[in-house]
Structures are given as structure tokens and as C-alpha cells.
Design an enzyme around this catalytic site. Structure first.
Site, PDB file in Angstrom:
ATOM      1  N   PHE A 218       0.994   0.435  -6.024  1.00 16.47           N
ATOM      2  CA  PHE A 218      -0.207  -0.339  -5.659  1.00 16.47           C
ATOM      3  C   PHE A 218       0.018  -1.882  -6.657  1.00 16.47           C
ATOM      4  O   PHE A 218       0.356  -1.678  -7.809  1.00 16.47           O
ATOM      5  CB  PHE A 218      -1.374   0.113  -6.404  1.00 16.47           C
ATOM      6  CG  PHE A 218      -2.673  -0.860  -6.091  1.00 16.47           C
ATOM      7  CD1 PHE A 218      -3.585  -0.271  -5.341  1.00 16.47           C
ATOM      8  CD2 PHE A 218      -2.909  -1.964  -6.950  1.00 16.47           C
ATOM      9  CE1 PHE A 218      -4.650  -0.983  -4.685  1.00 16.47           C
ATOM     10  CE2 PHE A 218      -4.074  -2.380  -6.612  1.00 16.47           C
ATOM     11  CZ  PHE A 218      -4.938  -2.117  -5.431  1.00 16.47           C
ATOM     12  N   ASP A 327       5.800  -4.357 -12.671  1.00 15.52           N
ATOM     13  CA  ASP A 327       4.269  -4.712 -12.508  1.00 15.52           C
ATOM     14  C   ASP A 327       3.871  -3.829 -13.592  1.00 15.52           C
ATOM     15  O   ASP A 327       3.457  -2.734 -13.529  1.00 15.52           O
ATOM     16  CB  ASP A 327       3.898  -4.169 -11.177  1.00 15.52           C
ATOM     17  CG  ASP A 327       2.275  -4.490 -11.144  1.00 15.52           C
ATOM     18  OD1 ASP A 327       1.464  -4.672 -12.136  1.00 15.52           O
ATOM     19  OD2 ASP A 327       1.800  -4.409 -10.010  1.00 15.52           O
TER      20      ASP A 327
END
Ligand code: PSZ
Length: 501
Positions: A218, A327
Site C-alpha cells: 500500500f 515507504d
């Protein structure tokens, strides 16, 4: 240290709160000179109604007239919330192990943050939000050095702030594409053809480049990021997407020590697939300019791969000339026991970019020198972050240091994970795959329906938890979540489990 800090800040704050609130809530506590986190916050949950209570339902109905409220849980009373405890509008006080989707670093209404708001010298910073890319305030550089850059990951001296996690990744991808084309051309000056075609979405100005991402990852919901997000259909449905490669993320079997050989094979399979995809997309004319990955796939179900997997992936990116973007939007900021989760990997060759948001209170990304475009306004927008968020972050970092919160996280994480192991041994028909790093923990429930029921049951007993993946519960407490909070949580969670059929 913690007690001194709370005492000092509460005392400093009491006058302002007194005049604004007429002596309610926080002021009353300040007046009685509460001295520590334990005294600042309630001693445990206190439930008055089922959640959502009548007032929440009423407010939900009103809001439902003007927007979609199907994702809404309940309305909150942020003035009354303290430390690890979230209070709702019906007066229910709940231990929060989810913390606004992992985004509250040091608990609700932390005095150190309240003092930023009540300092009159900070007023103009809050009133006048600047376009920081053009007209930054005097203290801008100092605050970045003092805050974000003091925790810069290895190998990075540069940072760009942004508003949220999605726009941090979105701009990091753009930085990667600009870097890649500059590298291909040997310089950054476009041809006349590139200049003309770029404005009409055509090659060569808009080249066919790609970002490789992983199944279950995600990275946000804006259009570029969404092409690298692969968790739930509801997040993607009906929205056009780039044709970019998606690699399998290892599906590890638990307990890890029992399946070491199988898991190592699974990781090798995934890494081979990454290399195959890079070659395939190069042949297709859409070279992989960058690889993006989370250190723990959070939204996707708290999926882990070994540190060795990540070290090898970093080497693959290097070998193929692709940038390596980590991330850390959900994992960054200390919850895994180290400030950045990717520090656990022990990379010799640092990542190229690291994005962040959530607990960092500002979005943004760190990057190596070569990822800075050499022309103005290539990575740009109106606000490019918010200096007041940088001020809050500096305070958070001070508190983390002064109160040794990363050690606290390691200690509490130990209690949490051992407690989850105990519970899964006690309820083997319901729970499995307890896992975690620091307080960044999760456990699986036998199916989605039982998981959702368990979360609601626990909430009515005074614990706020969140789900992730199809059947996992994730724990994302603040860094001020101590061992006794973990024990309290485990006991309430046990009560909820005991009531499950
Ligand atoms: O449903 C959603 O949109 C959610 S619920 C939790 C998130 C998003 N997390 C945001 C997130 C993230 O976990 C990672 C690893 N990368 C990027 C993002 C996007 O951040 P925001 O939501 O700030 O745009």
C-alpha cells in the site's frame, strides 16, 4: 525525565487553557499538578455506553446528510482525550492501540505539543501558512535541521516535506523518473520534441517508465501511487491505472523457526520474479525506474519478509539501475524499536529515497543528492508541507530522546508479543501468526467475520484496535504505550476472546 517534562508543560499551559476553557478538563489536572504520564492520563478505560453511543449515532446521521459516513466508527472528544486514552462524545474512555491509523506519536494532548500552540510567539506561524517552496519563514532551514534531518536515514542529507503520505510517494516517484531520464540522456535538458510532447501526454516528453511494486503493498490512493497499491479492490475499482510490474511479496509460514527452509525458498522465488519482471518490462519498452516497498506490508496484513530479503532486493535494484524507495509512512517514527524500520536490515548500501508521514506529523521524503532535480519547480506544489508540523515534530523528537521512548517501545513490544503468543496458545481455534517488531504487532483471527466481531467486542470493553489485510488485527499504539498499558490491553483482549463463540 518524563515526570519533570509533564509537570513543567502542564504548569506552563494552565493559564491559557484556563482562559479558553473556563477551568474544564485539562486545566483541572494542571491545577492539581499531575506529574507523570500515569497521572496525566486515566488509570484505565471507563465505558458508559456501547460504542457508538447515542450522541455519536446522532452526529453520524447529521454528517450522513452531507457526506459518506460508511467508514465512520464514532465521534471523538479530543479535548478530553489524554495520552493513550481516546474519549468519545458519549463520554466513553478507551485505551487506544490504533492511534488514528498509526499516526499519533506521543499520545493525545501531549503537553510538549500543547505548549507549541499556547506559545504566543508561534501564533503567526499558525495563522499564515506559507508557500514554502517560494517564501519560507526565517526558521525553516533551522527547523528542518533540528527536526527531520536529525533523524535522516543513513546516506541521506536531503529532505522534501509534503502534506501526506500519498503525496510524498507521488513526488518521490516523480523524483525517480526525473533522475532516470536525466541518467539516460546524460543531462537534464529536454529536446524541443520532448518539450512539446510532454504537454500533451505523449512520448518522448512523457516516457514509458515504470515503478515496480509488490502484491499486498500500500503506497497511497492518488493516481500514481494507486498503481503501486495492491491491497483491496475497493481502493482501486473504476480508476485507471499504469501498466507497471507487480512482484509477489513472500508469503511466510509461521512459526518462522519451524519453516526456515520453506520461507527462504519462498523469498528466493519472489526475488527471482522481481528480476524477471525488470527484464520483461525493459523489453516492453517500460523500464523499471524504481522499486517501492514497505519494510512491513501494513495495510496488506502486516506481512513480513526477512532482513536478508530486503538486502538482496536492494542489490537487485542497484544491479538493474533502478532506484530503491522505502515507504516508511506507517513503519517510520519509532514503533518498531528503531527510528526507521529499514534500519533493522543493516544495509551496506543505503536506500535511495525514504518516504514518511503519519507519526512524523509531516509528510515528505529523504533522498540522496543525485535525486534532486537541477531545475526549479519540478517537484513543487503550493504548500510543500507545513512549517507548524515541523515545529511539532521537533518537540516529538525531543520527547522521544528525553524519555528514551525507543527503549520503551522495545520493552513494551516484548510484553505485547509474548502476551499475544500466550493468547494464541490459549485460543488456538481463533488466533494464529502472532508477529511483531517493537510495538508494531499483529495477530490473525480465524476469519474476517470473527476478526471484525472481536474488534467491536473489545471496543465495547474499552480498547480501540484496527484491522488490516483480510483477517488480521494490527496494533499501532503511540510510543508512550508502556508495559502496564500492554498488560491492561492483553487482559481486556483476553476477556473479549473468552466471549467469542
Ligand atoms: O485506507 C486508506 O487510505 C489508508 S488506511 C491507512 C493508510 C491508508 N495508510 C497510509 C499509507 C501507508 O500506510 C503507506 C505504507 N504508504 C502510504 C500511505 C498513504 O498515506 P496517506 O494516507 O497519508 O496518503
Amino acid at each position: 525525565m518524563a515526570s519533570r517534562l509533564y509537570c513543567r508543560c502542564l504548569a506552563a499551559r494552565s493559564n491559557v487553557w484556563g482562559s479558553i476553557q473556563g477551568g474544564r478538563g485539562l486545566v483541572t489536572q494542571a491545577a492539581t499538578a499531575k506529574r507523570s504520564l500515569d497521572e496525566f492520563e486515566p488509570s484505565g478505560p471507563r465505558m458508559k455506553t456501547a460504542v457508538p453511543g447515542p450522541l455519536s449515532l446522532d452526529l453520524q446521521k447529521q454528517l450522513g446528510e452531507i457526506q459518506n459516513v460508511q467508514s465512520l466508527n464514532f465521534f471523538c472528544d479530543y479535548e478530553e482525550s489524554r495520552g493513550n486514552y481516546l474519549v468519545d462524545v458519549d463520554g466513553n474512555c478507551m485505551l487506544d492501540v490504533y492511534m488514528q491509523i498509526a499516526s499519533i506519536p506521543i499520545g493525545y494532548n501531549h503537553p510538549a505539543l500543547m505548549s507549541i500552540m499556547t506559545n504566543p510567539r508561534n501564533l503567526s506561524s499558525f495563522v499564515n501558512r506559507p508557500a514554502t517552496g517560494m517564501l519560507p519563514p526565517r526558521s525553516f532551514t533551522e527547523k528542518l535541521l533540528d527536526g527531520l534531518l536529525s533523524v535522516a536515514p543513513k546516506g541521506m542529507k536531503r529532505v522534501q516535506t509534503m502534506a501526506c503520505g500519498s503525496c510524498s510517494n507521488e513526488n518521490a516517484y516523480k523524483g525517480i523518473f526525473i533522475w532516470y531520464r536525466t541518467k539516460q540522456r546524460g543531462h537534464s535538458d529536454p529536446t524541443p520534441e520532448e518539450t512539446v510532447t510532454s504537454v500533451i501526454n505523449q512520448a518522448p516528453g512523457c516516457p514509458d517508465l515504470s515503478i515496480l511494486s509488490f502484491m499486498g503493498g500500500f503506497h497511497g490512493r492518488t493516481l500514481g501511487c494507486l498503481s503501486t497499491t495492491h491491497t483491496k479492490a475497493i481502493q482501486k475499482l473504476d480508476v485507471p491505472s499504469f501498466d507497471w510490474p507487480i512482484a509477489p511479496y513472500p508469503k511466510l509460514r509461521y512459526p518462522l523457526d519451524q519453516y526456515a527452509r520453506e520461507n527462504a525458498q519462498e523469498e528466493s522465488r519472489c526475488l527471482e520474479e522481481v528480476e524477471d519482471l525488470i527484464v520483461k518490462w525493459e523489453k516492453k519498452g517500460k523500464p523499471v525506474a524504481g522499486i517501492v516497498i514497505e519494510p512491513i506490508q501494513a495495510e496488506g496484513g502486516d506481512n513480513y519478509a526477512s532482513f536478508d530479503f530486503y538486502r538482496k532486493l536492494r542489490a537487485i535494484a542497484k544491479k538493474h539501475g533502478s532506484a530503491f524507495l522505502v515507504d516508511e509512512v506507517q513503519t517510520g517514527g519509532g514503533a518498531t524499536g528503531l527510528f526507521w524500520a529499514h534500519e533493522h536490515w543493516g544495509l551496506d548500501d543505503p536506500a535511495d529515497m525514504v518516504s514518511f508521514s503519519k507519526k512524523m506529523l509531516t509528510g515528505g521524503f529523504f533522498y540522496k543528492d543525485e535525486f534532486q532535480p537541477d531545475k526549479p519547480m519540478r517537484i513543487f506544489n503550493t504548500w510543500m508541507g507545513d512549517p507548524t508540523r515541523n515545529m511539532f515534530l521537533s518537540e516529538v523528537l525531543k520527547v522521544i530522546k528525553q524519555d528514551n521512548l525507543l527503549d520503551q517501545v522495545k520493552r513494551t513490544g516484548h510484553v505485547m508479543l509474548n502476551g499475544l503468543y500466550d493468547l494464541q496458545a490459549r485460543y488456538p481455534h481463533l488466533l494464529s501468526r502472532a508477529r511483531g517488531l517493537g510495538t508494531f504487532c499483529a495477530i490473525d483471527v480465524k476469519d474476517e467475520d470473527s476478526r471484525n466481531k472481536l474488534i467491536l467486542k473489545a471496543r465495547n470493553k474499552g480498547v480501540v484496535m484496527g484491522g488490516c489485510g483480510t483477517q488480521s488485527i494490527r496494533f499501532r499504539p503511540a510510543l508512550v504505550f508502556k508495559e502496564h498499558h500492554a498488560h491492561l490491553f492483553l487482559s481486556i483482549f483476553n476477556d473479549a476472546l473468552a466471549e467469542m463463540k
